[in-house]
Design a protein around this motif. Structure first.
Motif, mmCIF file in Angstrom:
data_model
loop_
_atom_site.group_PDB
_atom_site.id
_atom_site.type_symbol
_atom_site.label_atom_id
_atom_site.label_comp_id
_atom_site.label_asym_id
_atom_site.label_seq_id
_atom_site.Cartn_x
_atom_site.Cartn_y
_atom_site.Cartn_z
ATOM 1 N N ALA A 101 11.089 -2.494 -11.434
ATOM 2 C CA ALA A 101 10.429 -1.263 -10.313
ATOM 3 C C ALA A 101 10.513 -1.898 -8.738
ATOM 4 C CB ALA A 101 9.277 -0.979 -11.043
ATOM 5 N N GLY A 102 10.366 -3.199 -8.979
ATOM 6 C CA GLY A 102 10.797 -3.683 -7.436
ATOM 7 C C GLY A 102 11.801 -3.662 -6.761
ATOM 8 N N GLY A 103 12.575 -3.558 -7.561
ATOM 9 C CA GLY A 103 14.280 -3.603 -7.008
ATOM 10 C C GLY A 103 14.726 -2.060 -7.050
ATOM 11 N N VAL A 104 13.939 -1.315 -7.880
ATOM 12 C CA VAL A 104 14.068 -0.051 -7.470
ATOM 13 C C VAL A 104 13.818 0.345 -6.533
ATOM 14 C CG1 VAL A 104 14.105 2.318 -8.563
ATOM 15 C CG2 VAL A 104 14.584 0.724 -9.981
ATOM 16 N N ALA A 105 12.487 0.103 -6.369
ATOM 17 C CA ALA A 105 11.720 0.655 -4.929
ATOM 18 C C ALA A 105 11.852 0.284 -3.860
ATOM 19 C CB ALA A 105 10.363 0.101 -4.944
ATOM 20 N N PRO A 157 1.237 -1.506 -0.006
ATOM 21 C CA PRO A 157 -0.362 -0.009 -0.122
ATOM 22 C C PRO A 157 0.530 1.139 0.056
ATOM 23 C CG PRO A 157 0.071 -1.166 2.253
ATOM 24 C CD PRO A 157 0.619 -2.093 1.527
ATOM 25 N N GLU A 158 2.157 0.974 0.549
ATOM 26 C CA GLU A 158 2.830 1.949 0.443
ATOM 27 C C GLU A 158 3.609 2.018 -0.669
ATOM 28 O OE1 GLU A 158 5.238 -1.307 0.811
ATOM 29 O OE2 GLU A 158 3.142 -0.640 1.981
ATOM 30 N N ALA A 159 3.090 2.016 -2.357
ATOM 31 C CA ALA A 159 4.015 2.293 -3.216
ATOM 32 C C ALA A 159 3.684 2.914 -4.105
ATOM 33 C CB ALA A 159 4.328 0.779 -3.840
ATOM 34 N N ASP A 160 4.480 3.872 -4.317
ATOM 35 C CA ASP A 160 4.295 5.045 -6.032
ATOM 36 C C ASP A 160 4.212 4.514 -6.692
ATOM 37 O OD1 ASP A 160 4.083 7.545 -7.145
ATOM 38 O OD2 ASP A 160 5.145 8.198 -5.436
ATOM 39 N N GLU A 161 3.012 3.952 -7.165
ATOM 40 C CA GLU A 161 2.494 3.959 -8.292
ATOM 41 C C GLU A 161 2.741 4.618 -9.387
ATOM 42 O OE1 GLU A 161 1.128 0.712 -9.927
ATOM 43 O OE2 GLU A 161 1.190 0.069 -7.607
ATOM 44 N N ARG A 162 2.873 5.780 -9.712
ATOM 45 C CA ARG A 162 3.095 6.071 -10.381
ATOM 46 C C ARG A 162 4.948 6.056 -10.483
ATOM 47 N NH1 ARG A 162 1.806 12.026 -8.811
ATOM 48 N NH2 ARG A 162 2.406 11.204 -7.040
ATOM 49 N N GLU A 163 5.920 5.539 -9.289
ATOM 50 C CA GLU A 163 6.664 6.020 -9.896
ATOM 51 C C GLU A 163 7.930 4.925 -10.465
ATOM 52 O OE1 GLU A 163 11.240 5.303 -6.536
ATOM 53 O OE2 GLU A 163 9.447 6.060 -6.138
ATOM 54 N N LEU A 164 6.365 3.085 -10.044
ATOM 55 C CA LEU A 164 6.433 2.337 -10.341
ATOM 56 C C LEU A 164 6.492 2.067 -11.867
ATOM 57 C CD1 LEU A 164 5.177 -0.005 -7.539
ATOM 58 C CD2 LEU A 164 7.939 -0.133 -7.938
#
Length: 767
Positions: free
Chosen positions: A123-127, A106-113
């Protein structure tokens, strides 16, 4: 994309510990929408992808990031077997549309991903910070404020480390890419093998990149070599003012500009550390903030760079004989028989055109050219600049130019001429032998065997030089006892000869030779291969020799029957010149060498001045010789239309103002002599350029001279460039030494006896 199954290169596993808990989903930068009976559509900021078929229509809703792989396989959309589902999923993965990933918290920024998905990065590794790495921020210059960039890097969740310790990437900020202190930064990173991103996030023009990677990419010294070449005027001004390095200039900044530039630097650092690679990382990206225009300028490694390459490449090559290889002709159209087409040449070498990293700032159509003329320009003509004749108003051909039957021919010609001048300019890595002519003996060629000044010209040079243009300048007689630099040139048979370096290269320092030596463009040529370049250079020697024999002796010669060539392009040119109030005709000035040489001429017919201009062409094929002469004439016409006879070159100005065909009757076809047609010329077609070179070499040997070749090709340019010489052949400038100029017209029957020195044409050729 079809809904039918295709045997994939990759099969998603049915269920493993690596896939349990992971979900299948379209990439986050894509939004899927199903249309029943039509398939599914994927929308992104780059457009839409349509996927047809009932199978993809049934599968797409399951790829929403909530279904694990095993569940998707077990759901059997549209009744497909698990193997068929796996095959279709594999096809989507292969196409870069679907990924197997961890469910986002829930804390993930979908736009960044979504951004990282668009980059093709995990994207998961970067996040989670697994691939972010560390950044060391370096400032070069006392007035560099690193705070905006540091804040932007920190805001991008990058770990900014201090001191001189190690990091995954250094971000180096400066106010000028030519700051000499960057040399220390470059040396340190080459020593440690760490990459560094260079940036100038200040000023109205923001510069970002390249990412310099030791042992992989170009280095900072490669970059400065190109940058200084475009800032020659600044370098001269700095030298006059007693300053070293680049000139200081006022800073320009606004808060939004500073913030935007800082975040762009942080973006590039973030992408690099995340593992995203693109061609722009080998480029300088320049953003003009005044109009928001951005442009990439590719930087390629210089093989001869003293920092990251082998600085002996040019010297080593010059010590070896010229080796002619098979060079099959790819085209015989346009302006010659070439081993590559103009389109191929432009594709190979268009990276050389850039105001930042190129050898020439731009190649552009000549704005003064009439619509029917294909003429391009590509920067200052170094061959003219050496004589002090700078700028368009200094004389015709003040810039590098290209001409041709088509715009593409002219564009490539302008690029090749710029490469020819650039490569023929002294750069310091040339092979040089220090000695005097007297010490070298028979291996040395006396430079006046090529310059061909008469003793009387040397004796009267003070009066001559004061009355004529700088390109007709007569220097001091060559001192055979003076110790100077010599460079090897090679015969086609592999025998070494030596000529003064200062005669072979433009801009050689005074330490290379003596004041009486002046380099010129005679025999300098670029080509699509070494053999092609040698042929073009040798043909130019033949052309200028034939022109000199005709011009200075003022002998009538046969005209060319243009209609007999059946060339629609020539007919178009005749009509084009008539449309601007000018007459066009051509003469055959072929000499005893038998190689077709043509002079194309034009004069005004609608004004008080005739403004007679001319162009020359030589080729083994008479049709191409004629085309070359007319295209060179076309190259002259823009300056004459623009400036008329208002030139500061006295020889060109006098000719354009006073010359008339009535006063110069040798400009007209010889009276009572049949006009030349193609059948009057002997032409042997050979499929290989090497064979043409060897045949021309035999022709010159029979005339008592030999071809000498200096390979001037620069490894970082790649376009083959040569300087070809044939001692005894006459350049077309005013050179009056005894020899062919006086003897050949008599042998050809044009004159009963040699022209007396005083009777030579008082108008020297000024091109």
């Amino acid at each position: 994309m079809s809904g039918s199954a295709v045997q994939p290169a990759f099969h998603p596993p049915a269920s493993t510990s690596a896939t349990r808990g992971r979900v299948l989903a379209f990439k986050r930068h894509l939004r899927a929408e199903v249309s029943h009976g039509n398939g599914a559509y994927l929308f992104s900021e780059r457009g839409v992808i349509a996927m047809r078929g009932a199978r993809i229509e049934s599968l797409a809703p399951l790829l929403d990031g909530t279904w694990e792989l095993a569940d998707v396989l077990g759901a059997r959309p549209d009744g497909m077997a698990p193997e068929e589902v796996a095959a279709l999923v594999a096809q989507l993965v292969e196409a870069g549309l679907v990924a197997v990933r961890d469910a986002a918290g829930p804390e993930a920024d979908e736009r960044e991903l979504a951004y990282w998905d668009a980059c093709g990065i995990d994207a998961g590794g970067v996040a989670t910070g697994d691939t972010r790495g560390t950044v060391r921020l370096v400032a070069v210059g006392e007035d560099v404020d690193t705070r905006p960039v540091e804040q932007a890097l920190t805001g991008a969740a990058l770990d900014v480390v201090g001191g001189t310790g190690g990091s995954d990437l250094s971000v180096v900020l400066c106010t000028d890419y030519l700051d000499p202190r960057l040399g220390e930064v470059d040396a340190e990173h080459r020593r440690t093998g760490r990459p560094w991103l260079l940036a100038r996030p200040f000023g109205a023009q923001v510069w970002i990149g390249p990412v310099l990677r030791p042992a992989e990419s170009a280095c900072w010294q490669c970059l400065t070599n190109r940058l200084w070449a475009h800032r020659h005027a600044e370098a001269c001004a700095q030298e006059v003012l007693g300053h070293a390095g680049p000139a200081r200039h006022p800073a320009a900044a606004l808060p939004p500009l500073t913030a935007a530039a800082a975040h762009l630097v942080a973006l590039e650092a973030s992408k690099w550390l995340a593992g995203y690679r693109h061609r722009g990382q080998d480029s300088v990206w320049v953003l003009d903030t005044l109009n928001l225009q951005g442009e990439l300028h590719e930087l390629r490694r210089r093989p001869q760079c003293p920092g990251c390459g082998d600085a002996t490449l040019v010297t080593t090559r010059s010590a070896r004989p010229i080796e002619l290889r098979e060079a099959r002709k790819a085209t015989s159209a346009g302006g010659g028989h070439r081993t590559a087409t103009p389109a191929q040449m432009l594709e190979r070498y268009r990276h050389l055109v850039s105001p930042v990293t190129g050898i020439v700032k731009a190649v552009r159509p000549d704005p003064a050219a009439p619509p029917f003329v294909n003429a391009y320009r590509s920067g200052t003509n170094i061959a003219r600049a050496v004589t002090g004749v700078l700028g368009l108003q200094a004389g015709l051909r003040g810039e590098n130019g290209g001409k041709g039957v088509s715009p593409l021919d002219a564009e490539v010609g302008a690029l090749c001429e710029a490469a020819e001048r650039f490569s023929g300019n002294f750069q310091g890595d040339e092979l040089r032998i220090r000695a005097s002519f007297d010490e070298l003996g028979a291996e040395a060629v006396h430079p006046n065997d090529c310059m061909l000044f008469a003793g009387r010209q040397y004796r009267e040079r003070a009066a001559w030089n004061s009355a004529h243009g700088l390109f007709q300048h007569v220097g001091e007689p060559f001192d055979t006892s003076a110790v100077i630099d010599w460079t090897p040139v090679w015969t086609l048979a592999g025998r070494r000869r030596l000529l003064p370096t200062g005669f072979l290269y433009y801009g050689a320092p005074t330490g290379c030779g003596i004041r009486g030596l002046r380099p010129d463009s005679n025999g300098a040529a670029a080509g699509s291969s070494l053999e092609d370049a040698i042929l073009q250079g040798a043909l130019e020697l033949v052309e200028r020799d034939a022109v000199a024999l005709w011009w200075y002796n003022r002998t009538p010669v046969p005209g060319m029957d243009l209609a007999s060539f059946g060339d629609p392009w020539l007919e178009e040119m005749i009509g084009g010149y008539a449309g601007i109030g000018r007459e066009l005709w051509a003469l055959d000035v072929t000499s005893d060498l038998g190689v077709p040489v043509v002079v194309a001429l034009s004069r005004r017919t609608d004004g008080p001045y005739e403004h007679i201009i001319f162009g020359f062409g030589a080729h083994l094929d008479p049709r191409i010789a004629l085309r070359r002469a007319v295209t060179e004439l076309n190259q002259m016409i823009p300056d004459v239309l623009h400036f008329g006879h208002e030139l500061d070159d006295p020889d060109g100005a006098r000719w354009l103002e006073y010359a008339t065909v009535a006063g110069q009757p040798y400009l007209r076809p010889a009276a009572g002599v049949r006009m030349r047609v193609p059948a009057d010329f002997r032409f042997v077609h050979r499929p290989d350029v090497r064979d043409d070179v060897l045949a021309l070499g035999r022709t010159l040997a029979a005339a008592g001279t030999e071809l000498l070749v200096l390979d001037q090709t620069r490894p970082d340019v790649g376009i083959p460039v040569v300087k070809v010489l044939a001692p005894g052949l006459r350049p077309f400038w005013a050179r009056y030494a005894p020899g062919r100029l006086f003897d050949v017209p008599v042998r050809l029957g044009r004159l009963a006896e040699p022209t007396r020195y005083e009777r030579l044409n008082p108008f020297p050729i000024f091109l």
